[in-house]
Design a protein around this motif. Structure first.
Motif, short mmCIF file in Angstrom:
data_model
loop_
_atom_site.label_atom_id
_atom_site.label_comp_id
_atom_site.label_asym_id
_atom_site.label_seq_id
_atom_site.Cartn_x
_atom_site.Cartn_y
_atom_site.Cartn_z
N VAL A 87 -14.97 0.67 12.88
CA VAL A 87 -15.28 -0.70 13.31
C VAL A 87 -16.15 -0.60 14.56
O VAL A 87 -15.89 0.21 15.45
CB VAL A 87 -14.00 -1.50 13.61
N ILE A 133 -9.99 -4.50 13.85
CA ILE A 133 -10.88 -5.62 14.17
C ILE A 133 -10.25 -6.51 15.23
O ILE A 133 -10.91 -6.92 16.19
CB ILE A 133 -11.23 -6.42 12.90
N LYS A 155 -16.96 -5.43 13.42
CA LYS A 155 -16.97 -5.43 11.95
C LYS A 155 -16.95 -3.99 11.45
O LYS A 155 -17.30 -3.05 12.18
CB LYS A 155 -18.20 -6.16 11.41
#
Length: 300
Positions: free
Chosen positions: A180, A237, A265
């Motif tokens: 991420v 996240i 993301k």
């Protein structure tokens, strides 16, 4: 086509996944994908709550649909189904259930091929008993990665079948780490600007945990990239979002500002390659500038 569940027929009011086979005057003939492909029918009046102008816009041959069971006649083999009585939330719920069933089927088929036995035998010995006990055999398979004895102890499987089953489950269901990333621009034009930016970035990194370790790297001032690798995508996240928020709050205290260029993301190898190329380009530019400085000093 497998029968995911022990019962030969679904219950009334149960959500099921079907595939449309043909569309006739009375309605659509379908096969129930979780019940060995047995035939059912969606009556024309049960296709939509609204006036039907075009059946083709509502349902098409070959497409999967979520429907609810209205009537079951085992003697005559009739199963009447409705599409119009299914809500959007129920569609999502049934699709999730069906995907779980497909995963279990894929695992059992692989084991069956290795053991050279019919997949139906493994359904009877493994999937159906676990489904009763855990609500879905998929959930039992996931738990078995860390608690194999507790899950499989009561099934009385031979050692070879158990070993193959555990190996396939581990390969298919062990969570894979995801990366991420978030990109932020952090500035501070106050007297202690550089230190203020450093403190803000440290505030973000301070939210690291063992499950979600957060690192911040400089791309080129004022752009920084935050990354983490974790097997829990949602947690990663969420943690990264809190880290970005912490940086923003800290730099605001220091009379600076932050701009989010990319919210946290999941990123791919391609994204990583592009970031690496960008960082190398900035590094090369910095080296060129340093070289120019050396030349100008020599000229003097």
């Amino acid at each position: 086509m497998p029968r995911f569940y022990e019962s030969k027929y679904p219950d009334v009011d149960q959500l099921v996944m079907v595939q449309v086979q043909s569309i006739e005057e009375m309605g659509a003939y379908v096969k129930l994908l979780e019940y060995d492909g047995i035939e059912g029918m969606i009556l024309l009046s049960e296709l939509s709550r609204r006036r039907i102008r075009s059946v083709q816009k509502l349902i098409r041959e070959g497409r999967n649909e979520v429907v609810v069971v209205m009537r079951v006649d085992p003697d005559k083999g009739y199963i009447d189904l409705s599409k119009r009585r299914v809500s959007a939330e129920e569609v999502v719920k049934c699709e999730e259930q069906y995907e779980k069933g497909k995963t279990v089927d894929s695992i059992l088929v692989q084991v069956a091929k290795k053991r050279n036995v019919p997949a139906e035998d493994l359904y009877e010995k493994i999937a159906w008993p676990l489904h009763k006990q855990y609500g879905h055999s998929y959930e039992a398979f996931k738990l078995s990665i860390t608690e194999p004895d507790a899950i499989f102890g009561s099934l009385n499987l031979d050692s070879d079948t158990l070993a193959d089953l555990r190996a396939v489950i581990a390969r298919r269901l062990t969570p894979k780490p995801v990366k991420v990333r978030a990109d932020v621009e952090v500035r501070c034009f106050d007297y202690a600007g550089i230190e203020a930016v450093r403190r803000a970035l440290k505030a973000g990194e301070a939210l690291s945990t063992e499950e979600v370790p957060i690192k911040v790297r400089l791309v080129a001032p004022p752009l920084y990239v935050m990354t983490t690798t974790s097997t829990d995508k949602a947690l990663a996240i969420e943690r990264m979002e809190k880290a970005v928020e912490a940086i923003g709050e800290k730099i605001a205290e220091e009379k600076g500002d932050m701009t989010i260029k990319m919210n946290p993301k999941v990123v791919s190898d391609t994204d990583d390659a592009e970031l690496k190329e960008l960082m190398e380009r900035f590094e090369a530019q910095n080296m060129d500038v340093a070289g120019d400085d050396d030349e100008s000093e020599e000229d003097e």
